[in-house]
Scaffold this active site. Structure first.
Site, short mmCIF file in Angstrom:
data_model
loop_
_atom_site.label_atom_id
_atom_site.label_comp_id
_atom_site.label_asym_id
_atom_site.label_seq_id
_atom_site.Cartn_x
_atom_site.Cartn_y
_atom_site.Cartn_z
N SER A 157 0.79 -1.23 0.00
CA SER A 157 0.00 0.00 0.00
C SER A 157 0.83 1.28 0.00
CB SER A 157 -0.97 0.00 1.19
OG SER A 157 -0.24 0.12 2.38
N LYS A 187 -6.54 4.01 8.66
CA LYS A 187 -5.57 4.91 8.03
C LYS A 187 -6.12 6.33 7.99
CE LYS A 187 -3.27 1.49 5.11
NZ LYS A 187 -3.18 0.94 3.76
#
Ligand SMILES: Nc1ncnc2c1ncn2[C@@H]1O[C@H](COP(=O)(O)OP(=O)(O)OP(=O)(O)O)[C@@H](O)[C@H]1O
Length: 854
Positions: A742, A785
């Site tokens: 990611s 996140k």
């Protein structure tokens, strides 16, 4: 009775003075030599002399010799025993001394002391004959016609024979003694036997002093008779003992003795008395199924035969104790009231709506079908988000006891299934003990190998655990009524076979606002109560809570927050307690402490206590409640631990903020790049995993292939960013291992910034996987996140387009404050990351659309 014939002892004898023990002729004795005079004797006479004569010394009993030879010689006992020193052993420990082995030869009388030092020497008169002992027959003759001595000696001999016959010795030894007795001259028998039997020193001294043989017999015979009587008594009691044993055995076996009714109940729980009988009763009363009962009875039988000192005794005993303790037939009835459960869950926990809904569904189905072999719920989320706490609430709702087993550090399946009987660590047996409770099993990351063997998830599997068998108890036990709830920080480390049997419920981290609410609804009241404070004494305003959350904690859950609140409570508790002390000391009349008002806070604000009701202190704020403002906060918790550093660190090209997910929740991550002259090498640092390294190569390749488009140059202005240039890409927090795809978009942005010399926007954070063709693929952990980005003060978050659906999970207030850019390709990422976009010469967005002619 002097001796004029036979072997003579020397007429001058060195004297050894003894205090303990009496050496009788015909016996051998060990004498410890410690006093100066005796030591001299040994050294100068026994050790130096070479003849047999030199080894003969006179032993004077009952005389304690003074320690130093300078002191006067004590009065000596007039009769002693001449002895032959058979052995001399010297030693230095604990102090210098000798040990002599001396055999008594005959009596002597001290006629005259010749010298006193260094050891006494005396002129002696021998009292016993040393040779030409008479045979038993001669003895009778010597005793004369009246035969009184003969009669005495005969009686004595018979008593001696009787005594030898009664000794608790083996037959050959007795026979040998008997032979010795027959071969010994009769006149020596009193001395020999008096030294053999139990007699006191005083009695032995009397025997020694009995110079005439008749008197000696008379003195010794009663001693011999006494010994015989004693032995007779002993034998009598021994004869009784087998009966006693039988009696004890009868009691152990629960038997009844004639004349007395023994019942096990009478013994009570007396462990020392007969604990196996008590154990047997417990085993029979434990209501265990037949197979388990059979095993227990077998073990019990073995136990009874074992001596208690045997190590296996304790093992078997422990095993049986545990078997008895297990709740074989006990169960609780769940008291299920869905409405009450909803109220309880809501009152215990703020937010967590999804989780609470699923838990209520689960409970509702249990209410309708009590034998539900439902899924095992597994709450997965960062630490401190309330997973265990929800488990505890469920237990309260059901009215079950709650028990938590942490499997952290358990890495061997035998820790779950138990070991053989030699080891007692067994988790399953623990679970069995708590059967019918609600269990919260914490699947910690290091339990990777846990439950991996094909059959060990049997503990949790509702289809199999009704007849669970562990290695320790080795009998089937029904675990199906135990309600398991598992918690874990990440599913990544749960073995697939176990994961497959569980329903995973994600528990996300909290937003700042949620944390403030949790703090004020639950944490602060809880901490106040824990510290014995009341809201009237301490107040923490919402602004302060926000400061604690943003400047002193960085976490997904609320554990650190609770700790910080605890620290504030402690500091306030000190103030309050001090206040109490001052109050007590001020209980004295006000006039006696005219300066009391100067004592500061404690006195200042105490309402109604101002001397004479004067309003001198009216301007000062009231003492209570103590309100924690940002100054007090800094005073108590110290300088800020975390700062909003995003903007500060993005002041150079080649730095961007990525978003990472860890088992501890979401985190922001600064990615840095620098370049230097070199040979086109890419260096990666920061403990990266393989996937992340591949992402870095992908990012590099994509940028090289699009360098012309975006006008990216190397250090000398060439179009290949790697030509004559080395690149270094670093992910800070170098001690923490990182992996995953990611960070792809962040790496591309960082390198684009480095090669273009442009700054990345200071308020942007991003996440997304990349492909070689520049596409952006979806990633996980979006909610955590985004919350981390929000916590860090980021304003714009770039996420993959296909993650757009995940934005629904994000609380509305966070969504409102953030600008989300959903990107499907890297061009969109770069445009959003740089101020004014990142247009390239041949940027498809800026170029006229070319229609394919193929
Ligand atoms: N939503 C909430 N409402 C009220 N209190 C909460 C909430 N979430 C967490 N807490 C409190 O936070 C503390 C920590 O929670 P808990 O021990 O359940 O964490 P956990 O998720 O099980 O953590 P770990 O994964 O480390 O075991 C508890 O005191 C709990 O009451």
């Amino acid at each position: 009775m002097s001796s004029n014939s036979g072997i003579q002892i020397p007429s001058r004898l060195p004297l050894l003075l003894t205090h303990e023990g009496v050496l009788l002729p015909g016996s051998t004795m060990r004498i410890s030599v410690e006093t100066a005079r005796n030591m001299h004797l040994v050294k100068n006479r026994l050790l130096k002399g070479t003849s047999l004569k030199s080894t003969i010394i006179g032993v004077i009993p009952n005389t304690r010799d003074p320690e130093h030879d300078t002191e006067d010689l004590p009065t000596l006992h007039s009769i002693g025993t001449a002895g032959l020193a058979v052995q001399v052993v010297g030693s230095n420990w604990p102090k210098p001394h000798y040990t002599l082995l001396i055999t008594g030869l005959c009596r002597f009388r001290v006629a005259q002391l010749l010298k006193e030092g260094p050891f006494p020497v005396a002129e002696v008169e021998q009292l016993d004959k040393l040779e030409q002992y008479t045979s038993p027959e001669e003895m009778s003759e010597a005793a004369g016609p009246e035969g009184e001595l003969g009669e005495l000696s005969k009686r004595f001999y018979q008593a001696a024979v009787q005594l030898v016959g009664m000794l608790d010795m083996s037959v050959p030894v007795v026979a040998k003694l008997r032979r010795l007795l027959d071969s010994l001259p009769r006149e020596t028998l009193p001395d020999v036997l008096a030294s053999m039997i139990h007699t006191s020193n005083k009695e032995k001294l009397q025997v020694l002093d009995a110079v005439s043989l008749e008197e000696r017999f008379k003195k010794t015979l009663p001693l011999l008779t006494r010994q015989i009587e004693g032995l007779k008594l002993l034998q009598k009691t021994r004869k009784l003992r087998p009966d006693d044993n039988k009696r004890v055995l009868a009691v152990r076996k629960g038997g009844v003795l004639p004349g007395h009714q023994f019942s096990l109940d009478e013994e009570g729980e007396d462990e020392d008395g007969d604990d196996t009988a008590v154990l047997e009763r417990k085993v029979k009363g434990a209501n265990m199924p037949q197979p388990a009962l059979r095993v227990c009875l077998k073990e019990l039988k073995r136990l009874k035969k074992m001596p208690q000192s045997m190590p296996e005794y304790a093992l078997t005993r422990n095993y049986l104790d545990l078997m008895v303790e297990l709740p074989w037939s006990k169960s609780t009835t769940d008291c299920l009231d869905i409405h009450a459960a909803r109220v309880l869950l809501d009152s215990d926990h703020y937010a967590m709506e999804k989780l609470k809904r699923r838990v209520l569904e689960y409970l509702a189905v249990r209410q309708l079908k009590s034998t539900l072999k439902g899924p095992i719920l597994c709450f997965v989320g960062p630490p401190g988000v309330g997973k265990t706490s929800v488990g505890r609430s469920i237990a309260r709702t059901l009215g079950r006891e709650f028990h938590r087993i942490a499997l952290g550090g358990v890495c061997d399946q035998s820790d779950i299934r138990g070991h053989t009987q030699c080891k007692c660590f067994y988790i399953c047996s623990c679970i069995m003990k708590y059967a019918f409770l609600l269990l919260c099993v914490n699947c910690a990351p290091n339990t990777e190998s846990l439950l991996c063997p094909p059959d060990s998830h049997q503990v949790l599997d509702p289809e199999q655990n009704h007849s669970f068998t562990d290695h320790y108890l080795n009998v089937a036990f029904d675990l199906s009524q135990v309600l398991f709830i598992a918690t874990a920080n990440s599913t990544a480390t749960i073995p697939p076979a176990l994961l497959d049997r569980m329903e995973v419920l994600q528990v996300q981290g909290y937003t700042q606002e949620e944390k403030v609410e949790i703090a004020h609804r639950h944490l602060i009241p809880h901490q106040l109560e824990q510290h014995g404070l009341t809201p009237q004494q301490l107040q923490i305003p919402q602004d302060t809570t926000q400061d604690i959350i943003s400047k002193y904690t960085r976490e997904a859950g609320v554990r650190s927050l609770e700790r910080k609140i605890g620290a504030i409570c402690r500091a306030v508790a000190v103030k309050v307690a001090e206040g109490h002390t001052v109050t007590k000391s001020e209980a004295a009349p006000a006039e006696s402490t005219p300066q009391g008002a100067e004592h500061g806070e404690g006195k200042r604000g105490r309402r109604g206590e101002e001397p004479d009701g004067v309003s001198a202190d009216m301007a000062a704020p009231p003492d209570m409640p103590i309100v924690i403002d940002h100054i007090a906060l800094k005073d108590i918790l110290g300088p800020h631990v975390f700062e909003m550093e995003v903007s500060e660190r993005l002041t150079l090209p080649g730095v961007a903020v990525g978003l990472a997910w860890t088992p501890l929740g979401g985190e922001i991550m600064f990615v840095e790049a620098s370049r230097m002259e070199g040979e086109g090498q890419l260096t990666l640092t920061g403990q990266l995993g393989d996937v992340m390294k591949e992402s870095a190569h992908l990012a590099m390749s994509w940028l090289r292939s699009n360098a012309k488009t975006y006008q990216l140059t190397n250090m000398v202005g060439g179009s290949d960013p790697l030509e004559g240039t080395d690149i270094h890409l670093h992910f800070p927090a170098g001690a923490v291992t990182k992996d995953g795809p990611s960070a792809g978009v962040t790496m591309v942005t960082v390198l684009a910034s480095l090669f273009s010399g442009r700054l990345v926007r200071s308020d942007v954070a991003m996440t997304g996987e990349i492909t070689l063709r520049g596409l952006v693929l979806p990633v996980g952990g979006i909610k955590d996140k985004v919350l981390a980005a929000h916590r860090a003060g980021v304003k714009r978050v770039i996420i993959p387009k296909r993650n757009e659906k995940d934005l629904e999970e994000i609380p509305a207030n966070v969504r409102v404050e953030l600008d989300f850019v959903t990107a499907s390709n890297l061009d969109e990422v770069l445009n959003a990351a740089f101020d004014g976009g990142f247009p390239g010469m041949s940027n498809p967005l800026t170029l006229p659309h070319i229609v394919s002619k193929l």
